[in-house]
Design an enzyme around this catalytic site. Structure first.
Site, PDB file in Angstrom:
ATOM      1  CE  LYS A 129      -9.559  -9.461  10.574  1.00 24.33           C
ATOM      2  NZ  LYS A 129      -9.499  -9.079   9.157  1.00 24.33           N
ATOM      3  CB  THR A 160      -0.901  -0.010   1.247  1.00 23.90           C
ATOM      4  OG1 THR A 160      -1.650  -1.232   1.241  1.00 23.90           O
ATOM      5  CG2 THR A 160      -1.840   1.175   1.263  1.00 23.90           C
ATOM      6  CB  CYS A 162      -4.198  -2.074   6.874  1.00 19.96           C
ATOM      7  SG  CYS A 162      -3.216  -3.371   6.114  1.00 19.96           S
ATOM      8  CE  LYS A 207     -12.713  -9.887   4.747  1.00 22.40           C
ATOM      9  NZ  LYS A 207     -12.861 -10.041   3.284  1.00 22.40           N
TER      10      LYS A 207
HETATM   11  N1  LIG Z   1      -1.340  -7.232   6.322  1.00 19.62           N
HETATM   12  C1  LIG Z   1      -2.440  -6.958   5.649  1.00 19.62           C
HETATM   13  O1  LIG Z   1      -3.540  -7.360   6.015  1.00 19.62           O
HETATM   14  C2  LIG Z   1      -2.364  -6.126   4.397  1.00 19.62           C
HETATM   15  C3  LIG Z   1      -3.476  -6.097   3.533  1.00 19.62           C
HETATM   16  C4  LIG Z   1      -3.393  -5.331   2.375  1.00 19.62           C
HETATM   17  C5  LIG Z   1      -2.251  -4.602   2.094  1.00 19.62           C
HETATM   18  N2  LIG Z   1      -1.202  -4.628   2.971  1.00 19.62           N
HETATM   19  C6  LIG Z   1      -0.003  -3.864   2.616  1.00 19.62           C
HETATM   20  O2  LIG Z   1       0.946  -4.788   2.079  1.00 19.62           O
HETATM   21  C7  LIG Z   1       2.273  -4.405   2.456  1.00 19.62           C
HETATM   22  C8  LIG Z   1       2.940  -5.552   3.192  1.00 19.62           C
HETATM   23  O3  LIG Z   1       2.219  -5.790   4.381  1.00 19.62           O
HETATM   24  P1  LIG Z   1       2.500  -7.076   5.290  1.00 19.62           P
HETATM   25  O4  LIG Z   1       1.502  -7.050   6.385  1.00 19.62           O
HETATM   26  O5  LIG Z   1       2.620  -8.273   4.425  1.00 19.62           O
HETATM   27  O6  LIG Z   1       3.954  -6.683   5.864  1.00 19.62           O
HETATM   28  P2  LIG Z   1       4.962  -7.589   6.671  1.00 19.62           P
HETATM   29  O7  LIG Z   1       5.753  -6.655   7.506  1.00 19.62           O
HETATM   30  O8  LIG Z   1       4.252  -8.743   7.292  1.00 19.62           O
HETATM   31  O9  LIG Z   1       5.899  -8.216   5.528  1.00 19.62           O
HETATM   32  C9  LIG Z   1       6.822  -7.504   4.778  1.00 19.62           C
HETATM   33  C10 LIG Z   1       8.027  -8.421   4.555  1.00 19.62           C
HETATM   34  O10 LIG Z   1       8.897  -7.825   3.624  1.00 19.62           O
HETATM   35  C11 LIG Z   1      10.231  -8.151   3.990  1.00 19.62           C
HETATM   36  N3  LIG Z   1      11.131  -7.210   3.311  1.00 19.62           N
HETATM   37  C12 LIG Z   1      11.245  -5.864   3.486  1.00 19.62           C
HETATM   38  N4  LIG Z   1      12.153  -5.353   2.632  1.00 19.62           N
HETATM   39  C13 LIG Z   1      12.619  -6.396   1.898  1.00 19.62           C
HETATM   40  C14 LIG Z   1      13.571  -6.505   0.841  1.00 19.62           C
HETATM   41  N5  LIG Z   1      14.220  -5.433   0.358  1.00 19.62           N
HETATM   42  N6  LIG Z   1      13.808  -7.730   0.345  1.00 19.62           N
HETATM   43  C15 LIG Z   1      13.157  -8.810   0.809  1.00 19.62           C
HETATM   44  N7  LIG Z   1      12.245  -8.765   1.800  1.00 19.62           N
HETATM   45  C16 LIG Z   1      11.975  -7.562   2.327  1.00 19.62           C
HETATM   46  C17 LIG Z   1      10.207  -8.024   5.493  1.00 19.62           C
HETATM   47  O11 LIG Z   1      11.284  -8.708   6.090  1.00 19.62           O
HETATM   48  C18 LIG Z   1       8.857  -8.651   5.817  1.00 19.62           C
HETATM   49  O12 LIG Z   1       8.956 -10.037   6.051  1.00 19.62           O
HETATM   50  C19 LIG Z   1       2.109  -3.127   3.262  1.00 19.62           C
HETATM   51  O13 LIG Z   1       2.248  -2.021   2.413  1.00 19.62           O
HETATM   52  C20 LIG Z   1       0.691  -3.216   3.786  1.00 19.62           C
HETATM   53  O14 LIG Z   1       0.141  -1.954   4.050  1.00 19.62           O
HETATM   54  C21 LIG Z   1      -1.233  -5.385   4.090  1.00 19.62           C
END
Ligand SMILES: NC(=O)c1ccc[n+]([C@@H]2O[C@H](COP(=O)([O-])OP(=O)(O)OC[C@H]3O[C@@H](n4cnc5c(N)ncnc54)[C@H](O)[C@@H]3O)[C@@H](O)[C@H]2O)c1
Length: 460
Positions: free
Chosen positions: A327, A121, A266, A157
Protein backbone atom coordinates in the site's frame (compact mmCIF):
# COMPACT_ATOMS: atom_id res chain seq x y z
CA UNK A 1 5.19 5.59 33.59
CA UNK A 2 8.07 3.22 33.02
CA UNK A 3 7.31 0.95 30.08
CA UNK A 4 9.06 -1.84 28.23
CA UNK A 5 8.11 -3.04 24.77
CA UNK A 6 9.27 -6.39 23.46
CA UNK A 7 9.67 -6.26 19.68
CA UNK A 8 10.55 -3.00 17.89
CA UNK A 9 8.80 -3.69 14.60
CA UNK A 10 6.07 -1.63 12.94
CA UNK A 11 3.77 -1.97 15.94
CA UNK A 12 6.29 -2.02 18.81
CA UNK A 13 8.33 0.93 17.61
CA UNK A 14 5.32 3.12 16.81
CA UNK A 15 3.81 2.27 20.20
CA UNK A 16 7.09 2.97 21.99
CA UNK A 17 7.79 6.25 20.22
CA UNK A 18 4.24 7.56 20.69
CA UNK A 19 4.06 6.62 24.36
CA UNK A 20 7.48 8.21 24.97
CA UNK A 21 6.29 11.34 23.21
CA UNK A 22 3.61 11.96 25.86
CA UNK A 23 6.17 11.71 28.66
CA UNK A 24 6.59 8.02 29.50
CA UNK A 25 10.01 6.40 29.78
CA UNK A 26 10.10 3.58 27.25
CA UNK A 27 12.68 0.88 26.67
CA UNK A 28 12.24 -1.17 23.47
CA UNK A 29 13.71 -4.67 23.49
CA UNK A 30 14.71 -5.89 20.04
CA UNK A 31 16.56 -9.09 19.36
CA UNK A 32 17.26 -8.57 15.66
CA UNK A 33 20.80 -7.19 15.84
CA UNK A 34 20.54 -5.37 12.49
CA UNK A 35 17.35 -3.58 13.56
CA UNK A 36 18.78 -2.83 16.98
CA UNK A 37 21.93 -1.38 15.48
CA UNK A 38 19.96 1.01 13.28
CA UNK A 39 17.77 2.08 16.23
CA UNK A 40 20.73 2.63 18.53
CA UNK A 41 22.38 4.83 15.93
CA UNK A 42 19.33 7.09 15.74
CA UNK A 43 17.77 5.53 12.66
CA UNK A 44 14.51 3.70 11.96
CA UNK A 45 14.78 0.32 10.23
CA UNK A 46 11.69 0.76 8.03
CA UNK A 47 9.76 3.56 6.39
CA UNK A 48 6.76 4.97 8.20
CA UNK A 49 5.82 8.65 7.78
CA UNK A 50 6.69 10.79 10.82
CA UNK A 51 8.25 7.93 12.77
CA UNK A 52 11.94 8.78 12.29
CA UNK A 53 11.41 12.31 13.66
CA UNK A 54 9.39 11.01 16.62
CA UNK A 55 12.01 8.37 17.48
CA UNK A 56 14.92 10.82 17.18
CA UNK A 57 13.17 13.47 19.27
CA UNK A 58 12.28 11.13 22.11
CA UNK A 59 15.60 9.29 22.06
CA UNK A 60 17.41 12.64 22.36
CA UNK A 61 15.09 13.63 25.21
CA UNK A 62 16.13 10.46 27.03
CA UNK A 63 12.62 9.01 27.10
CA UNK A 64 13.14 6.29 24.47
CA UNK A 65 15.95 3.76 24.39
CA UNK A 66 16.75 0.41 22.79
CA UNK A 67 18.34 -2.74 24.08
CA UNK A 68 18.55 -6.49 23.60
CA UNK A 69 18.74 -7.05 27.33
CA UNK A 70 15.25 -7.93 28.53
CA UNK A 71 16.14 -7.98 32.22
CA UNK A 72 17.43 -4.40 32.26
CA UNK A 73 14.40 -3.23 30.24
CA UNK A 74 11.77 -4.72 32.54
CA UNK A 75 13.61 -3.99 35.77
CA UNK A 76 11.61 -0.79 36.43
CA UNK A 77 8.66 -1.33 34.09
CA UNK A 78 5.13 -1.01 35.40
CA UNK A 79 3.75 -2.20 32.07
CA UNK A 80 5.42 -4.51 29.54
CA UNK A 81 4.02 -4.78 26.03
CA UNK A 82 4.55 -7.85 23.89
CA UNK A 83 4.56 -6.67 20.24
CA UNK A 84 6.42 -9.46 18.47
CA UNK A 85 5.40 -11.00 15.16
CA UNK A 86 2.73 -13.71 14.84
CA UNK A 87 3.29 -14.98 11.28
CA UNK A 88 1.23 -17.73 9.69
CA UNK A 89 2.33 -21.24 10.50
CA UNK A 90 2.35 -23.95 7.82
CA UNK A 91 -1.26 -24.92 8.59
CA UNK A 92 -2.43 -21.30 8.57
CA UNK A 93 -2.63 -20.96 12.33
CA UNK A 94 -0.84 -18.06 14.01
CA UNK A 95 2.70 -19.04 14.92
CA UNK A 96 2.88 -18.12 18.59
CA UNK A 97 6.54 -19.09 18.93
CA UNK A 98 7.77 -15.51 19.38
CA UNK A 99 4.97 -14.59 21.79
CA UNK A 100 5.45 -17.62 24.02
CA UNK A 101 9.22 -17.32 23.90
CA UNK A 102 9.00 -13.68 24.95
CA UNK A 103 6.56 -14.65 27.72
CA UNK A 104 8.88 -17.32 29.09
CA UNK A 105 11.83 -14.94 28.96
CA UNK A 106 9.72 -12.40 30.83
CA UNK A 107 8.82 -14.96 33.47
CA UNK A 108 12.53 -15.65 33.97
CA UNK A 109 13.40 -11.97 34.45
CA UNK A 110 10.45 -10.22 36.12
CA UNK A 111 11.48 -8.65 39.42
CA UNK A 112 8.39 -6.67 40.43
CA UNK A 113 4.59 -6.59 40.14
CA UNK A 114 3.53 -5.53 36.66
CA UNK A 115 0.95 -5.59 33.91
CA UNK A 116 1.81 -7.62 30.82
CA UNK A 117 -0.01 -6.38 27.73
CA UNK A 118 -0.29 -8.46 24.58
CA UNK A 119 -0.34 -6.11 21.59
CA UNK A 120 0.49 -8.73 18.98
CA UNK A 121 -2.51 -10.11 17.09
CA UNK A 122 -3.12 -13.45 18.75
CA UNK A 123 -5.82 -16.13 18.62
CA UNK A 124 -8.42 -16.15 21.36
CA UNK A 125 -7.02 -17.82 24.44
CA UNK A 126 -3.40 -16.77 23.87
CA UNK A 127 -3.29 -14.15 26.61
CA UNK A 128 -4.31 -16.77 29.13
CA UNK A 129 -1.55 -19.02 27.76
CA UNK A 130 0.91 -16.15 28.22
CA UNK A 131 -0.24 -15.80 31.81
CA UNK A 132 0.23 -19.53 32.39
CA UNK A 133 3.75 -19.49 30.89
CA UNK A 134 4.80 -16.53 33.03
CA UNK A 135 3.26 -18.02 36.18
CA UNK A 136 5.07 -21.29 35.56
CA UNK A 137 8.44 -19.51 35.26
CA UNK A 138 7.75 -17.49 38.41
CA UNK A 139 6.84 -20.64 40.31
CA UNK A 140 10.02 -22.33 39.09
CA UNK A 141 11.98 -19.36 40.47
CA UNK A 142 10.06 -19.54 43.74
CA UNK A 143 8.96 -15.89 43.44
CA UNK A 144 5.49 -14.49 43.76
CA UNK A 145 5.19 -11.24 41.82
CA UNK A 146 1.66 -10.19 40.95
CA UNK A 147 1.31 -10.26 37.17
CA UNK A 148 -1.90 -8.99 35.54
CA UNK A 149 -2.61 -9.69 31.89
CA UNK A 150 -4.32 -7.41 29.39
CA UNK A 151 -5.06 -7.73 25.71
CA UNK A 152 -4.65 -4.44 23.85
CA UNK A 153 -4.92 -5.18 20.13
CA UNK A 154 -3.42 -2.63 17.78
CA UNK A 155 -5.48 -1.09 14.97
CA UNK A 156 -2.87 1.20 13.41
CA UNK A 157 -2.52 1.21 9.64
CA UNK A 158 0.94 1.13 8.10
CA UNK A 159 1.40 4.36 6.17
CA UNK A 160 -0.45 6.41 8.80
CA UNK A 161 0.62 4.49 11.89
CA UNK A 162 1.83 7.42 14.00
CA UNK A 163 -1.31 9.42 13.35
CA UNK A 164 -3.51 6.37 13.98
CA UNK A 165 -1.80 5.72 17.30
CA UNK A 166 -2.03 9.35 18.39
CA UNK A 167 -5.62 9.72 17.24
CA UNK A 168 -7.15 6.29 17.72
CA UNK A 169 -10.76 5.64 16.80
CA UNK A 170 -10.88 3.11 19.64
CA UNK A 171 -8.68 1.80 22.42
CA UNK A 172 -9.65 -1.77 23.17
CA UNK A 173 -8.50 -3.09 26.53
CA UNK A 174 -9.37 -6.61 27.47
CA UNK A 175 -8.66 -7.46 31.05
CA UNK A 176 -10.37 -8.99 34.04
CA UNK A 177 -8.00 -7.23 36.43
CA UNK A 178 -9.23 -3.87 37.84
CA UNK A 179 -5.71 -2.61 38.58
CA UNK A 180 -4.54 -3.43 35.04
CA UNK A 181 -7.54 -1.55 33.66
CA UNK A 182 -6.79 1.45 35.86
CA UNK A 183 -3.15 1.58 34.75
CA UNK A 184 -4.00 1.12 31.07
CA UNK A 185 -6.69 3.80 31.21
CA UNK A 186 -4.16 6.17 32.76
CA UNK A 187 -1.57 5.31 30.11
CA UNK A 188 -3.99 6.01 27.28
CA UNK A 189 -5.58 9.09 28.89
CA UNK A 190 -3.62 11.51 26.64
CA UNK A 191 -5.32 9.92 23.60
CA UNK A 192 -8.72 9.80 25.21
CA UNK A 193 -9.49 13.42 26.04
CA UNK A 194 -11.78 14.56 23.27
CA UNK A 195 -14.27 11.72 23.72
CA UNK A 196 -14.19 8.34 25.41
CA UNK A 197 -12.61 5.88 23.01
CA UNK A 198 -11.79 3.26 25.59
CA UNK A 199 -13.64 0.00 25.14
CA UNK A 200 -13.20 -2.33 28.06
CA UNK A 201 -13.90 -6.00 27.42
CA UNK A 202 -12.91 -9.36 28.78
CA UNK A 203 -9.57 -10.69 27.49
CA UNK A 204 -11.02 -13.11 24.94
CA UNK A 205 -13.37 -10.59 23.37
CA UNK A 206 -10.50 -8.12 22.93
CA UNK A 207 -8.40 -10.80 21.21
CA UNK A 208 -11.31 -11.65 18.96
CA UNK A 209 -12.13 -8.01 18.14
CA UNK A 210 -8.86 -7.63 16.24
CA UNK A 211 -9.55 -10.65 14.02
CA UNK A 212 -13.17 -9.65 13.50
CA UNK A 213 -12.09 -6.17 12.37
CA UNK A 214 -9.50 -7.40 9.88
CA UNK A 215 -11.78 -10.07 8.50
CA UNK A 216 -14.58 -7.52 8.04
CA UNK A 217 -12.25 -5.23 6.07
CA UNK A 218 -10.79 -8.01 3.93
CA UNK A 219 -14.29 -9.27 3.15
CA UNK A 220 -15.27 -5.83 1.91
CA UNK A 221 -12.29 -5.78 -0.44
CA UNK A 222 -12.93 -9.25 -1.84
CA UNK A 223 -16.60 -8.47 -2.30
CA UNK A 224 -15.75 -5.31 -4.24
CA UNK A 225 -13.31 -7.29 -6.35
CA UNK A 226 -15.91 -9.93 -7.10
CA UNK A 227 -18.43 -7.20 -8.00
CA UNK A 228 -15.77 -5.63 -10.24
CA UNK A 229 -15.40 -8.85 -12.21
CA UNK A 230 -19.14 -9.00 -12.76
CA UNK A 231 -19.22 -5.30 -13.69
CA UNK A 232 -16.61 -5.92 -16.36
CA UNK A 233 -18.67 -8.73 -17.86
CA UNK A 234 -21.98 -6.86 -17.86
CA UNK A 235 -20.61 -3.54 -19.05
CA UNK A 236 -20.88 -1.53 -15.80
CA UNK A 237 -18.18 0.67 -14.31
CA UNK A 238 -17.34 -0.39 -10.74
CA UNK A 239 -16.19 3.16 -9.98
CA UNK A 240 -19.64 4.54 -10.72
CA UNK A 241 -21.17 1.62 -8.82
CA UNK A 242 -18.88 2.35 -5.86
CA UNK A 243 -20.11 5.94 -5.63
CA UNK A 244 -23.74 4.87 -5.82
CA UNK A 245 -23.34 2.06 -3.32
CA UNK A 246 -21.17 3.95 -0.83
CA UNK A 247 -23.73 6.76 -0.62
CA UNK A 248 -25.85 4.47 1.53
CA UNK A 249 -24.76 5.36 5.08
CA UNK A 250 -25.17 1.74 6.11
CA UNK A 251 -22.42 0.93 3.59
CA UNK A 252 -20.27 4.08 3.48
CA UNK A 253 -17.48 5.08 1.10
CA UNK A 254 -14.50 3.83 3.11
CA UNK A 255 -12.65 0.73 2.01
CA UNK A 256 -14.86 0.22 -1.00
CA UNK A 257 -12.24 0.10 -3.71
CA UNK A 258 -11.79 -2.62 -6.30
CA UNK A 259 -8.15 -3.35 -7.09
CA UNK A 260 -5.50 -6.02 -7.34
CA UNK A 261 -6.25 -7.57 -3.97
CA UNK A 262 -5.17 -6.95 -0.42
CA UNK A 263 -1.72 -7.76 0.95
CA UNK A 264 0.37 -6.78 3.94
CA UNK A 265 1.39 -8.50 7.10
CA UNK A 266 -2.08 -8.65 8.62
CA UNK A 267 -5.14 -9.46 6.49
CA UNK A 268 -3.84 -12.62 4.78
CA UNK A 269 -2.44 -14.22 7.91
CA UNK A 270 -5.24 -13.09 10.22
CA UNK A 271 -7.97 -14.53 8.01
CA UNK A 272 -6.11 -17.82 7.82
CA UNK A 273 -5.54 -17.83 11.55
CA UNK A 274 -9.21 -17.19 12.31
CA UNK A 275 -10.30 -19.92 9.90
CA UNK A 276 -7.86 -22.29 11.59
CA UNK A 277 -9.04 -21.31 15.06
CA UNK A 278 -12.65 -21.91 14.02
CA UNK A 279 -11.74 -25.30 12.53
CA UNK A 280 -9.99 -26.26 15.76
CA UNK A 281 -13.30 -25.57 17.49
CA UNK A 282 -15.31 -27.57 14.95
CA UNK A 283 -16.71 -24.55 13.14
CA UNK A 284 -16.56 -24.23 9.36
CA UNK A 285 -15.84 -20.86 7.72
CA UNK A 286 -16.95 -20.95 4.09
CA UNK A 287 -17.07 -17.16 3.86
CA UNK A 288 -13.52 -16.72 5.14
CA UNK A 289 -12.23 -19.26 2.63
CA UNK A 290 -14.02 -17.48 -0.20
CA UNK A 291 -12.56 -14.13 0.85
CA UNK A 292 -9.07 -15.62 0.63
CA UNK A 293 -9.73 -17.39 -2.66
CA UNK A 294 -11.12 -14.27 -4.33
CA UNK A 295 -8.07 -12.36 -3.15
CA UNK A 296 -5.59 -14.91 -4.50
CA UNK A 297 -7.38 -14.85 -7.85
CA UNK A 298 -7.49 -11.06 -7.84
CA UNK A 299 -3.73 -10.83 -7.51
CA UNK A 300 -3.52 -12.52 -10.93
CA UNK A 301 -5.98 -10.27 -12.74
CA UNK A 302 -3.44 -7.76 -14.08
CA UNK A 303 -1.17 -10.49 -15.48
CA UNK A 304 -4.14 -12.01 -17.31
CA UNK A 305 -5.11 -8.65 -18.80
CA UNK A 306 -1.51 -7.98 -19.87
CA UNK A 307 -1.29 -11.41 -21.51
CA UNK A 308 -4.56 -10.83 -23.34
CA UNK A 309 -3.33 -7.46 -24.64
CA UNK A 310 0.15 -8.56 -25.70
CA UNK A 311 -0.64 -12.04 -26.96
CA UNK A 312 -0.36 -15.37 -25.21
CA UNK A 313 3.37 -15.38 -24.60
CA UNK A 314 5.15 -12.66 -22.66
CA UNK A 315 8.58 -13.94 -23.68
CA UNK A 316 10.78 -11.01 -24.62
CA UNK A 317 8.26 -8.45 -23.41
CA UNK A 318 9.18 -5.74 -20.93
CA UNK A 319 6.63 -4.57 -18.36
CA UNK A 320 6.99 -1.30 -16.47
CA UNK A 321 5.60 -1.57 -12.95
CA UNK A 322 4.75 1.31 -10.63
CA UNK A 323 4.45 0.39 -6.97
CA UNK A 324 5.93 -2.52 -5.03
CA UNK A 325 4.76 -1.77 -1.47
CA UNK A 326 1.50 -3.46 -0.51
CA UNK A 327 0.00 0.00 0.00
CA UNK A 328 1.22 3.61 -0.28
CA UNK A 329 3.40 5.27 2.37
CA UNK A 330 5.10 2.11 3.53
CA UNK A 331 8.08 0.04 2.45
CA UNK A 332 6.35 -3.16 3.54
CA UNK A 333 6.06 -5.73 0.76
CA UNK A 334 4.77 -8.65 2.82
CA UNK A 335 2.11 -10.47 0.74
CA UNK A 336 2.08 -7.52 -1.67
CA UNK A 337 0.10 -8.05 -4.91
CA UNK A 338 3.09 -6.53 -6.75
CA UNK A 339 5.30 -9.45 -5.73
CA UNK A 340 2.80 -12.01 -7.04
CA UNK A 341 2.53 -10.04 -10.30
CA UNK A 342 6.29 -9.74 -10.75
CA UNK A 343 6.77 -13.44 -10.14
CA UNK A 344 4.05 -14.33 -12.64
CA UNK A 345 5.43 -12.01 -15.32
CA UNK A 346 8.96 -13.33 -14.83
CA UNK A 347 7.72 -16.93 -14.97
CA UNK A 348 6.04 -16.09 -18.30
CA UNK A 349 9.38 -14.94 -19.73
CA UNK A 350 8.85 -11.17 -19.44
CA UNK A 351 11.30 -8.74 -17.91
CA UNK A 352 10.10 -6.17 -15.40
CA UNK A 353 11.29 -2.62 -14.75
CA UNK A 354 9.85 -1.61 -11.40
CA UNK A 355 9.79 1.58 -9.38
CA UNK A 356 8.61 2.28 -5.85
CA UNK A 357 9.31 5.40 -3.77
CA UNK A 358 10.09 3.40 -0.60
CA UNK A 359 10.02 -0.37 -1.08
CA UNK A 360 12.82 -0.88 -3.64
CA UNK A 361 15.30 -2.35 -1.18
CA UNK A 362 12.84 -4.80 0.35
CA UNK A 363 11.67 -5.93 -3.10
CA UNK A 364 15.26 -6.42 -4.26
CA UNK A 365 15.81 -8.69 -1.26
CA UNK A 366 12.55 -10.59 -1.88
CA UNK A 367 13.07 -11.26 -5.60
CA UNK A 368 16.56 -11.98 -6.78
CA UNK A 369 16.02 -12.53 -10.51
CA UNK A 370 17.95 -11.16 -13.48
CA UNK A 371 14.66 -10.32 -15.20
CA UNK A 372 13.71 -7.76 -12.54
CA UNK A 373 15.33 -4.33 -12.62
CA UNK A 374 14.37 -1.87 -9.90
CA UNK A 375 14.97 1.68 -11.07
CA UNK A 376 15.19 5.06 -9.31
CA UNK A 377 12.27 6.89 -10.95
CA UNK A 378 8.81 6.16 -12.35
CA UNK A 379 9.91 7.36 -15.78
CA UNK A 380 13.00 5.14 -15.76
CA UNK A 381 10.65 2.17 -15.35
CA UNK A 382 8.93 3.03 -18.64
CA UNK A 383 12.17 3.31 -20.66
CA UNK A 384 12.07 0.53 -23.24
CA UNK A 385 8.93 -1.01 -21.71
CA UNK A 386 6.00 -2.31 -23.75
CA UNK A 387 3.24 -1.48 -21.27
CA UNK A 388 2.79 -0.02 -17.78
CA UNK A 389 1.11 -1.72 -14.82
CA UNK A 390 0.19 0.45 -11.81
CA UNK A 391 -0.05 -1.64 -8.66
CA UNK A 392 0.24 0.70 -5.65
CA UNK A 393 -1.60 4.01 -5.44
CA UNK A 394 1.31 6.21 -4.36
CA UNK A 395 0.40 9.87 -4.69
CA UNK A 396 3.07 10.53 -7.31
CA UNK A 397 1.36 8.07 -9.70
CA UNK A 398 -2.02 9.79 -9.57
CA UNK A 399 -1.66 12.31 -12.36
CA UNK A 400 1.14 11.37 -14.75
CA UNK A 401 1.84 12.93 -18.15
CA UNK A 402 -0.16 10.48 -20.25
CA UNK A 403 1.06 11.97 -23.55
CA UNK A 404 4.62 11.38 -22.36
CA UNK A 405 3.73 7.79 -21.44
CA UNK A 406 2.14 7.24 -24.85
CA UNK A 407 5.41 8.34 -26.45
CA UNK A 408 7.49 6.08 -24.21
CA UNK A 409 5.55 2.81 -23.97
CA UNK A 410 6.12 0.66 -27.08
CA UNK A 411 2.72 -1.03 -26.97
CA UNK A 412 0.92 2.02 -25.56
CA UNK A 413 -1.17 0.49 -22.82
CA UNK A 414 -1.77 1.16 -19.13
CA UNK A 415 -3.00 -1.52 -16.71
CA UNK A 416 -4.43 0.46 -13.84
CA UNK A 417 -4.63 -1.92 -10.89
CA UNK A 418 -6.09 0.74 -8.57
CA UNK A 419 -8.54 2.52 -10.88
CA UNK A 420 -6.62 5.77 -10.51
CA UNK A 421 -7.28 7.16 -13.95
CA UNK A 422 -10.12 8.29 -16.17
CA UNK A 423 -10.30 5.71 -18.97
CA UNK A 424 -11.60 8.16 -21.56
CA UNK A 425 -8.89 10.68 -20.86
CA UNK A 426 -6.13 8.06 -20.94
CA UNK A 427 -7.43 6.76 -24.26
CA UNK A 428 -7.65 10.30 -25.64
CA UNK A 429 -3.91 10.52 -25.02
CA UNK A 430 -3.29 7.56 -27.30
CA UNK A 431 -3.05 4.76 -24.76
CA UNK A 432 -5.14 1.62 -24.33
CA UNK A 433 -6.65 1.57 -20.84
CA UNK A 434 -7.38 -1.46 -18.66
CA UNK A 435 -8.73 -0.94 -15.17
CA UNK A 436 -10.42 -3.21 -12.65
CA UNK A 437 -14.13 -3.69 -13.25
CA UNK A 438 -14.46 -0.84 -15.68
CA UNK A 439 -16.73 -2.47 -18.19
CA UNK A 440 -18.82 0.65 -18.76
CA UNK A 441 -17.92 4.27 -19.09
CA UNK A 442 -19.05 6.83 -16.56
CA UNK A 443 -21.81 9.12 -17.78
CA UNK A 444 -20.44 12.56 -17.15
CA UNK A 445 -22.80 14.83 -15.38
CA UNK A 446 -20.35 17.54 -14.28
CA UNK A 447 -19.05 20.50 -16.21
CA UNK A 448 -15.98 20.29 -18.42
CA UNK A 449 -14.15 22.04 -15.61
CA UNK A 450 -15.09 19.45 -12.99
CA UNK A 451 -14.17 16.71 -15.43
CA UNK A 452 -10.74 18.25 -15.95
CA UNK A 453 -10.30 18.53 -12.18
CA UNK A 454 -11.31 14.92 -11.74
CA UNK A 455 -8.78 13.83 -14.36
CA UNK A 456 -6.04 15.81 -12.65
CA UNK A 457 -6.76 14.41 -9.20
CA UNK A 458 -7.60 10.93 -10.32
CA UNK A 459 -11.00 11.14 -8.58
CA UNK A 460 -13.46 9.39 -10.76
N1 LIG B 1 2.15 -4.24 10.93
C1 LIG B 1 0.92 -3.83 11.16
O1 LIG B 1 0.37 -3.01 10.44
C2 LIG B 1 0.15 -4.39 12.33
C3 LIG B 1 -1.02 -3.73 12.74
C4 LIG B 1 -1.72 -4.25 13.83
C5 LIG B 1 -1.28 -5.39 14.48
N2 LIG B 1 -0.15 -6.02 14.03
C6 LIG B 1 0.30 -7.20 14.77
O2 LIG B 1 1.36 -6.79 15.63
C7 LIG B 1 2.34 -7.82 15.74
C8 LIG B 1 3.70 -7.28 15.33
O3 LIG B 1 3.63 -6.91 13.97
P1 LIG B 1 4.80 -6.09 13.26
O4 LIG B 1 4.34 -5.80 11.88
O5 LIG B 1 5.23 -4.98 14.15
O6 LIG B 1 5.94 -7.23 13.23
P2 LIG B 1 7.47 -7.07 12.86
O7 LIG B 1 7.89 -8.39 12.33
O8 LIG B 1 7.69 -5.83 12.06
O9 LIG B 1 8.17 -6.81 14.28
C9 LIG B 1 8.30 -7.75 15.29
C10 LIG B 1 9.66 -7.52 15.95
O10 LIG B 1 9.75 -8.31 17.11
C11 LIG B 1 11.10 -8.74 17.26
N3 LIG B 1 11.11 -9.88 18.18
C12 LIG B 1 10.57 -11.11 18.02
N4 LIG B 1 10.76 -11.86 19.13
C13 LIG B 1 11.43 -11.08 20.01
C14 LIG B 1 11.90 -11.28 21.34
N5 LIG B 1 11.72 -12.44 21.99
N6 LIG B 1 12.56 -10.27 21.92
C15 LIG B 1 12.74 -9.10 21.29
N7 LIG B 1 12.31 -8.85 20.04
C16 LIG B 1 11.65 -9.83 19.41
C17 LIG B 1 11.49 -9.07 15.84
O11 LIG B 1 12.89 -9.10 15.69
C18 LIG B 1 10.84 -7.92 15.08
O12 LIG B 1 11.71 -6.82 14.94
C19 LIG B 1 1.82 -8.97 14.89
O13 LIG B 1 1.09 -9.85 15.70
C20 LIG B 1 0.90 -8.28 13.90
O14 LIG B 1 -0.10 -9.14 13.42
C21 LIG B 1 0.58 -5.53 13.00
Amino acid sequence: MNLAIIGAGYVGLVTGACLADVGNRVVCVERNSERLDVLRHGGVPFFEPGLAELVAHNAQAGRLSFTDDLASAVHRAEIVFIAVGTPADEDGSADLGHVLEASAALGRTISRDMVVVIKSTVPVGTCHRVQAVIDQELRARGVDWRIAIASNPEFLKEGSAVDDFQRPDRIVIGTEDPEALRLMAALYAPYNRNRDRLIHTDVRSAEFTKYASNVMLATRISLMNELARIAEKVGADIEAVRHGTGADPRIGHHFLYAGVGYGGSCFPKDIQALARLAADHGESTPLLHSVQRVNEEQKRVLATKIRQHLGTSLKGRCIALWGLAFKPNTDDIREAPSIALVRELLADGATVRAYDPAAAENARRAIDHPGLTIVPTAWDACEGADVLAVVTEWREFKSPDFHGLAALLKCRAIFDGRNLYDPDYVESCGLAYYGIGRGGRRVRSGSAETDAYAVMTGYW
